[in-house]
Motif scaffolding. Structure first.
Motif, PDB file in Angstrom:
ATOM      1  N   SER A 184       0.847  -1.200   0.000  1.00  0.00           N
ATOM      2  CA  SER A 184       0.000   0.000   0.000  1.00  0.00           C
ATOM      3  C   SER A 184       0.876   1.241   0.000  1.00  0.00           C
ATOM      4  O   SER A 184       2.068   1.187   0.344  1.00  0.00           O
ATOM      5  N   THR A 218       0.437   3.629   2.059  1.00  0.00           N
ATOM      6  CA  THR A 218       0.703   3.879   3.483  1.00  0.00           C
ATOM      7  C   THR A 218       2.018   3.215   3.884  1.00  0.00           C
ATOM      8  O   THR A 218       2.848   3.815   4.577  1.00  0.00           O
ATOM      9  N   ASN A 228       5.014   5.054   2.324  1.00  0.00           N
ATOM     10  CA  ASN A 228       5.346   6.276   3.068  1.00  0.00           C
ATOM     11  C   ASN A 228       6.039   5.944   4.385  1.00  0.00           C
ATOM     12  O   ASN A 228       7.013   6.607   4.778  1.00  0.00           O
ATOM     13  N   HIS A 257      -1.866  13.788   3.960  1.00  0.00           N
ATOM     14  CA  HIS A 257      -2.368  12.448   4.328  1.00  0.00           C
ATOM     15  C   HIS A 257      -1.426  11.788   5.333  1.00  0.00           C
ATOM     16  O   HIS A 257      -1.869  11.138   6.288  1.00  0.00           O
ATOM     17  N   GLU A 308      -1.808   9.102   8.722  1.00  0.00           N
ATOM     18  CA  GLU A 308      -0.755   8.101   8.890  1.00  0.00           C
ATOM     19  C   GLU A 308       0.175   8.360  10.065  1.00  0.00           C
ATOM     20  O   GLU A 308       1.047   7.547  10.355  1.00  0.00           O
ATOM     21  N   ASN A 338      -4.577  15.421  -1.485  1.00  0.00           N
ATOM     22  CA  ASN A 338      -5.916  14.879  -1.266  1.00  0.00           C
ATOM     23  C   ASN A 338      -6.804  15.837  -0.467  1.00  0.00           C
ATOM     24  O   ASN A 338      -7.847  16.284  -0.949  1.00  0.00           O
ATOM     25  N   ASP A 398       4.900  12.086  -1.058  1.00  0.00           N
ATOM     26  CA  ASP A 398       3.751  11.183  -1.073  1.00  0.00           C
ATOM     27  C   ASP A 398       3.048  11.427  -2.409  1.00  0.00           C
ATOM     28  O   ASP A 398       2.270  12.361  -2.558  1.00  0.00           O
ATOM     29  N   ALA A 409       0.891   9.468  -3.975  1.00  0.00           N
ATOM     30  CA  ALA A 409      -0.208   8.511  -4.171  1.00  0.00           C
ATOM     31  C   ALA A 409      -0.880   8.779  -5.517  1.00  0.00           C
ATOM     32  O   ALA A 409      -1.142   7.862  -6.283  1.00  0.00           O
ATOM     33  N   ARG A 410      -1.140  10.062  -5.808  1.00  0.00           N
ATOM     34  CA  ARG A 410      -1.735  10.450  -7.095  1.00  0.00           C
ATOM     35  C   ARG A 410      -0.752  11.285  -7.919  1.00  0.00           C
ATOM     36  O   ARG A 410      -1.126  12.272  -8.558  1.00  0.00           O
ATOM     37  N   CYS A 461       0.938   5.282  -5.693  1.00  0.00           N
ATOM     38  CA  CYS A 461      -0.108   4.294  -5.463  1.00  0.00           C
ATOM     39  C   CYS A 461      -0.567   3.716  -6.805  1.00  0.00           C
ATOM     40  O   CYS A 461      -0.892   4.461  -7.726  1.00  0.00           O
ATOM     41  N   LYS A 474      -5.126   3.453  -7.186  1.00  0.00           N
ATOM     42  CA  LYS A 474      -6.115   4.547  -7.255  1.00  0.00           C
ATOM     43  C   LYS A 474      -6.506   4.723  -8.725  1.00  0.00           C
ATOM     44  O   LYS A 474      -6.940   3.765  -9.350  1.00  0.00           O
TER      45      LYS A 474
HETATM   46  C1  LIG Z   1      -4.718   7.009  -0.534  1.00  0.00           C
HETATM   47  C2  LIG Z   1      -3.549   7.810  -0.094  1.00  0.00           C
HETATM   48  C3  LIG Z   1      -2.517   7.220   0.616  1.00  0.00           C
HETATM   49  C4  LIG Z   1      -2.564   5.782   1.114  1.00  0.00           C
HETATM   50  O1  LIG Z   1      -2.670   4.866   0.072  1.00  0.00           O
HETATM   51  P1  LIG Z   1      -3.035   3.335   0.388  1.00  0.00           P
HETATM   52  O2  LIG Z   1      -2.526   2.618  -0.818  1.00  0.00           O
HETATM   53  O3  LIG Z   1      -4.525   3.329   0.497  1.00  0.00           O
HETATM   54  O4  LIG Z   1      -2.359   2.952   1.635  1.00  0.00           O
HETATM   55  C5  LIG Z   1      -1.434   7.999   0.939  1.00  0.00           C
HETATM   56  N1  LIG Z   1      -1.366   9.283   0.574  1.00  0.00           N
HETATM   57  C6  LIG Z   1      -2.355   9.888  -0.116  1.00  0.00           C
HETATM   58  C7  LIG Z   1      -2.206  11.305  -0.531  1.00  0.00           C
HETATM   59  C8  LIG Z   1      -3.484   9.173  -0.468  1.00  0.00           C
HETATM   60  O5  LIG Z   1      -4.467   9.787  -1.140  1.00  0.00           O
END
Ligand SMILES: *Cc1c(COP(=O)(O)O)cnc(C)c1O
Length: 358
Positions: free
Chosen positions: A72, A74, A77, A98, A103, A152, A181, A183-184, A209, A212
């Protein structure tokens, strides 16, 4: 491909439009095929070739020496933090990031302190950041600064590149590492019309990530220098995060990083359509103007709370998430079509016609 069946679907009723999160995206048919034919091994023994291919390909894409496939974002990170800090040191980050809001509980066993810094649109105030990096006296040593893009909680905003560079320069001049981070991250790069490396060059480590908007079923990649990734790999094992025939999942992730980034622009366009329509519906509702695939809808001028709005919208065929007491979050993704945006607008219109806007 047929639309995924939502667990909340009622027999006979059309499936609700699901704007809760881009994590609801299912693998594509091509991903399933990659998973079916993926060469696999034992990633905890002598290695899994599909995992190794994902790690090296993603690292190159992110402009780093090495990559690590993890369960993940998470965990990505957390490993970035553990691999670049010592106990009793400090991680500094924007106070709605996030890693801070969702976290930082990890601090209860990592022995680190998380210091939030106020910001705007997800970007830390640089003066406050500089203050928080001061050393001496009672002050903790800061060993990591973390950034987030797209952001986010700030509504999918994208950090300007000059901000990322300013943070990186400030940290680097003090010998402090910078983690992103991401993720996106691909959403941010699409919004900036930039290669992801134009963003990651201002970081030491970056997480991405896969599950997503990129639509892989599970997983994330952490990328950085070979030294940091070697440490993170050992820490991953300590935490029980080593997986055996993980190539089945990595194969979907590899497809995701190579093929799913470009289409994110469609999600951004549909988020803009939704935002514009909501803002035109009624002055009681105010939607953020999205830079990427996330919008927040402020409902505090209506008679309802976010929890009441979530339930009423669900009755009207639309799933969203409450974001605090007075806002809703809507996220566009691969399973949302133009027709779904029309249905979502219709759901808002229907709820506005009822008691919540009385
Ligand atoms: C969703 C998200 C995470 C965590 O991602 P997971 O794969 O669900 O653990 C971390 N940082 C941001 C900005 C997120 O949007």
């Amino acid at each position: 491909m047929t639309k995924p069946i939502s667990p909340t679907e009622l027999p006979g009723a059309p499936a609700p439009v699901d704007l809760r999160s881009d994590t609801v995206t299912r693998p594509t048919i091509e991903m399933y095929e990659c998973m079916r034919i993926a060469p696999i091994g034992d990633d905890g023994l002598d290695g899994d070739p599909s995992v190794q291919e994902l790690e090296s390909t993603a690292a190159a894409q992110l402009g780093k020496d090495a990559g690590l496939f993890v369960t993940s974002c998470t965990l990505a990170n957390l490993l970035a933090v553990l691999a670049q800090t010592q106990r009793n040191e400090q991680v500094v980050l924007e106070s709605t990031a996030h890693m801070y809001t969702a976290e930082r509980g990890a601090a209860s066993f990592t022995g680190l302190f998380y210091q939030g810094v106020a910001g705007h649109d997800g970007a830390m105030d640089l003066g406050l950041l500089e203050n928080s990096l001061q050393t001496g006296g009672h002050l903790l040593k800061t060993s990591l600064v973390a950034l987030e893009t797209s952001h986010n909680n700030a509504g999918g905003t994208v950090l300007p590149l000059d901000h990322m560079q300013a943070v990186y320069d400030m940290a680097a001049s003090r010998g402090i590492a910078v983690h992103l981070d991401g993720a996106r991250l691909f959403n941010a790069a699409v919004a900036l019309d930039a290669d992801v490396r134009e963003l990651t060059c201002y970081t030491d480590t970056v997480s991405l990530c896969l599950s997503k908007g990129l639509s892989a079923p599970v997983g994330a990649v952490l990328a950085g220098s070979q030294v940091v990734i070697n440490k993170a790999r050992k820490l991953r094992r300590m935490l029980g995060g080593t997986q055996r025939q993980a190539g089945i999942m990595a194969a979907a992730g590899l497809y995701a990083t190579q093929h799913m980034g470009a289409r994110l622009a469609q999600d951004h366009t549909r988020a803009q359509l939704l935002s514009t329509a909501i803002n035109a519906l009624d002055p009681q509702l105010s939607a953020t103007v999205p830079q990427t695939n996330i919008i927040q809808v402020d409902i505090q001028r209506t008679a309802g709370t976010s929890a009441l709005w979530v339930n009423a919208l669900k009755e009207a065929g639309l799933l969203v998430r409450p974001w605090g007491a007075t806002r809703l979050r809507c996220v566009t993704h691969r399973h949302i079509s133009d027709a779904d945006i029309e249905r979502a607008i219709q759901s808002f219109r229907q709820v506005l016609a009822g008691p919540l806007s009385a």
